[in-house]
Design a protein around this motif. Structure first.
Motif, PDB file in Angstrom:
ATOM      1  N   ALA A 132       0.840  -1.197   0.000  1.00 16.26           N
ATOM      2  CA  ALA A 132       0.000   0.000   0.000  1.00 16.26           C
ATOM      3  C   ALA A 132       0.873   1.244   0.000  1.00 16.26           C
ATOM      4  O   ALA A 132       1.969   1.255   0.572  1.00 16.26           O
ATOM      5  N   GLY A 133       0.395   2.288  -0.647  1.00 14.66           N
ATOM      6  CA  GLY A 133       1.124   3.550  -0.671  1.00 14.66           C
ATOM      7  C   GLY A 133       0.163   4.721  -0.740  1.00 14.66           C
ATOM      8  O   GLY A 133      -1.040   4.556  -0.995  1.00 14.66           O
ATOM      9  N   PHE A 134       0.683   5.928  -0.513  1.00 14.39           N
ATOM     10  CA  PHE A 134      -0.114   7.145  -0.559  1.00 14.39           C
ATOM     11  C   PHE A 134      -0.005   7.825  -1.915  1.00 14.39           C
ATOM     12  O   PHE A 134       1.057   7.805  -2.549  1.00 14.39           O
ATOM     13  N   SER A 142      -4.748   9.885  -0.520  1.00 15.05           N
ATOM     14  CA  SER A 142      -5.506   8.644  -0.503  1.00 15.05           C
ATOM     15  C   SER A 142      -4.515   7.487  -0.541  1.00 15.05           C
ATOM     16  O   SER A 142      -3.371   7.644  -0.966  1.00 15.05           O
ATOM     17  N   ALA A 143      -4.969   6.331  -0.089  1.00 18.41           N
ATOM     18  CA  ALA A 143      -4.132   5.134  -0.090  1.00 18.41           C
ATOM     19  C   ALA A 143      -4.569   4.216  -1.219  1.00 18.41           C
ATOM     20  O   ALA A 143      -5.753   4.166  -1.574  1.00 18.41           O
ATOM     21  N   MET A 144      -3.602   3.487  -1.779  1.00 21.46           N
ATOM     22  CA  MET A 144      -3.919   2.542  -2.845  1.00 21.46           C
ATOM     23  C   MET A 144      -3.196   1.239  -2.572  1.00 21.46           C
ATOM     24  O   MET A 144      -2.052   1.221  -2.140  1.00 21.46           O
ATOM     25  N   LEU A 145      -3.888   0.124  -2.805  1.00 21.38           N
ATOM     26  CA  LEU A 145      -3.312  -1.196  -2.695  1.00 21.38           C
ATOM     27  C   LEU A 145      -4.111  -2.150  -3.572  1.00 21.38           C
ATOM     28  O   LEU A 145      -5.313  -1.951  -3.755  1.00 21.38           O
ATOM     29  N   ASP A 146      -3.391  -3.021  -4.227  1.00 22.75           N
ATOM     30  CA  ASP A 146      -2.021  -3.452  -4.127  1.00 22.75           C
ATOM     31  C   ASP A 146      -1.190  -2.724  -5.186  1.00 22.75           C
ATOM     32  O   ASP A 146      -1.656  -2.467  -6.274  1.00 22.75           O
ATOM     33  N   LEU A 147       0.081  -2.438  -4.870  1.00 25.11           N
ATOM     34  CA  LEU A 147       0.945  -1.718  -5.791  1.00 25.11           C
ATOM     35  C   LEU A 147       1.971  -2.611  -6.462  1.00 25.11           C
ATOM     36  O   LEU A 147       2.931  -2.098  -7.042  1.00 25.11           O
ATOM     37  N   GLY A 148       1.789  -3.919  -6.395  1.00 22.74           N
ATOM     38  CA  GLY A 148       2.706  -4.770  -7.149  1.00 22.74           C
ATOM     39  C   GLY A 148       3.052  -6.105  -6.557  1.00 22.74           C
ATOM     40  O   GLY A 148       3.804  -6.863  -7.159  1.00 22.74           O
ATOM     41  N   THR A 232      -7.160  -2.409  -5.853  1.00 22.70           N
ATOM     42  CA  THR A 232      -6.923  -2.978  -7.176  1.00 22.70           C
ATOM     43  C   THR A 232      -5.925  -4.118  -7.054  1.00 22.70           C
ATOM     44  O   THR A 232      -5.322  -4.330  -5.998  1.00 22.70           O
ATOM     45  N   ASP A 233      -5.728  -4.864  -8.144  1.00 23.75           N
ATOM     46  CA  ASP A 233      -4.707  -5.900  -8.159  1.00 23.75           C
ATOM     47  C   ASP A 233      -3.338  -5.256  -8.371  1.00 23.75           C
ATOM     48  O   ASP A 233      -3.232  -4.094  -8.776  1.00 23.75           O
ATOM     49  N   GLY A 234      -2.282  -6.023  -8.102  1.00 22.02           N
ATOM     50  CA  GLY A 234      -0.939  -5.478  -8.185  1.00 22.02           C
ATOM     51  C   GLY A 234      -0.507  -5.093  -9.582  1.00 22.02           C
ATOM     52  O   GLY A 234       0.371  -4.233  -9.751  1.00 22.02           O
ATOM     53  N   PHE A 235      -1.085  -5.711 -10.596  1.00 26.33           N
ATOM     54  CA  PHE A 235      -0.743  -5.378 -11.977  1.00 26.33           C
ATOM     55  C   PHE A 235      -1.173  -3.956 -12.310  1.00 26.33           C
ATOM     56  O   PHE A 235      -0.369  -3.115 -12.724  1.00 26.33           O
ATOM     57  N   ASN A 238       0.520  -1.220  -9.852  1.00 19.66           N
ATOM     58  CA  ASN A 238       1.906  -0.852 -10.138  1.00 19.66           C
ATOM     59  C   ASN A 238       1.983   0.040 -11.364  1.00 19.66           C
ATOM     60  O   ASN A 238       2.777   0.996 -11.399  1.00 19.66           O
ATOM     61  N   ILE A 239       1.157  -0.241 -12.371  1.00 21.49           N
ATOM     62  CA  ILE A 239       1.128   0.621 -13.552  1.00 21.49           C
ATOM     63  C   ILE A 239       0.672   2.023 -13.171  1.00 21.49           C
ATOM     64  O   ILE A 239       1.251   3.028 -13.622  1.00 21.49           O
ATOM     65  N   ALA A 240      -0.369   2.118 -12.344  1.00 21.06           N
ATOM     66  CA  ALA A 240      -0.862   3.423 -11.911  1.00 21.06           C
ATOM     67  C   ALA A 240       0.212   4.180 -11.141  1.00 21.06           C
ATOM     68  O   ALA A 240       0.398   5.396 -11.330  1.00 21.06           O
TER      69      ALA A 240
END
Length: 353
Positions: A132-134, A142-148, A232-235, A238-240
């Motif tokens: 997760a990251g900001f 906002s936080a988002m996960l998964d990032l990869g 979201t999924d890590g794919f 990570n692109i985002a």
């Protein structure tokens, strides 16, 4: 866990290690004077750097010596087999042994996730830990996960990410009732694959949880701050993330080019220097450095490999805040109260980049 607040640092991880790690630790101690640092890596290289610092030198930090380090190009499977005794593995082991409250590394992401998952183990009720990251938004963060960490995810994985993500923002950002959304190719209920549609159905039915489910969000909702937690999924995640980082650098370059274009633009920069400085600070990726591995029985934070000392200090701050606000305990409590059972088990796809 350890007495006080102790963070183990993989001193050999990152493009500019160990200099960046040591300097970052010294900066972090200004904000967290009660923080105890344990440095893991080549003592012959680390000790002279510590002697050049102010706050860190005064603490006389413990250095766990090893000359072995995991390379950026090592695959997670190789790191698991051959990484025993490396600076990353020993730093994670300190958390597993209870000698440290968290670990921070700017090293290989896939290796860090694989080793942390092996040593710290996922929490009961969590199949796959997530990164997760900001993200900066018009409304704040906002936080988002998964990032990869997980390239493909099913509905249960996404629901678990939503639960962990809303606990995270309530704990760290202090939001009483965060809004959660699932990243999709459209906001209509019939859009997306089976996993995102099923996850949305489950989340809509969880009316007794301390968060609001917004539904689907699209890519432009991320910077708009439409929701507090983007799942979201890590794919896709990570692109985002990489797209956002690249866009930030592109805007910065456009601004520099524009202000250098003519004498008038240079004079305009002098008049707008304060506003440009505020924009630069708002978009500075170092402010948001420090991706959290959520769902493990311990705190693990991944710093960007190319960051500088200030960025690494912020990653240390993320780990410190997670401990201070009792994130692990709160996740365990809510997973116990609203644990999801899943009938099957699928292998985790770990990112290698």
């Amino acid at each position: 866990m350890s007495d006080g607040l102790t963070i183990a640092l993989d001193a050999m991880g990152g493009d500019k290690a160990p200099d960046m790690v040591v300097q970052g630790a010294d900066i972090a101690l200004e904000r967290y004077p009660e923080l105890k640092i344990i440095l893991v890596g080549d003592e012959a290289r680390i000790r002279p750097l510590v002697e050049k610092t102010k706050r860190l030198k005064a603490q006389s930090p413990e250095i766990v010596h090893t000359e072995k380090a995991i390379a950026d190009e090592d695959k997670p499977s190789v790191a698991l087999r051959q990484g025993k005794g490396s600076s990353m593995r020993l730093a994670i082991d300190l958390v597993g042994q209870g000698r440290a409250d968290g670990v921070v590394s700017a090293g290989n992401t896939g290796a860090l996730m694989a080793i942390a998952k092996l040593v710290l183990r996922p929490m009961p009720g969590i199949d796959r830990p997530a990164i997760a990251g900001f993200f900066p938004t018009r409304r704040g963060e906002s936080a988002m996960l998964d990032l990869g960490a997980n390239i493909t995810c099913d509905a249960t994985n996404l629901v678990q990410f939503a639960i962990m993500g809303q606990i995270f923002v309530r704990t760290v950002l202090g939001l009483e009732r965060p809004v959660v959304g699932i990243l999709n190719v459209g906001i209509e209920e019939q859009k997306g694959n089976d996993s995102v549609r099923e996850a949305a159905t489950i989340l809509r039915g969880m009316t007794d949880m301390p968060f609001e489910f917004h539904g689907f969000v699209e890519g432009d909702d991320i910077p708009a701050g439409t929701v507090d937690v983007v799942v979201t999924d890590g794919f896709s995640g990570n692109i985002a993330l990489k797209t956002a980082e690249g866009t930030s650098r592109l805007i910065g370059q456009f601004l520099r080019d524009a202000f250098r274009n003519s004498l008038m633009s240079k004079l305009g920069y002098l008049l707008a220097r304060g506003a440009v400085g505020q924009l630069r600070q708002r978009m500075d990726p170092r402010r948001y450095n420090g991706a959290m591995f959520l769902g493990l029985n311990g705190i693990a934070v991944k710093s960007h490999g190319g960051t500088d000392a200030l960025g690494f200090a912020n990653a240390i701050g993320v780990a410190a805040d997670m401990k201070r606000y009792g994130f692990i305990e709160k996740v365990r409590e809510e997973l116990t109260n609203g644990r999801l059972d899943r009938p099957d088990e699928q292998p985790t796809a770990v990112a290698t980049a």
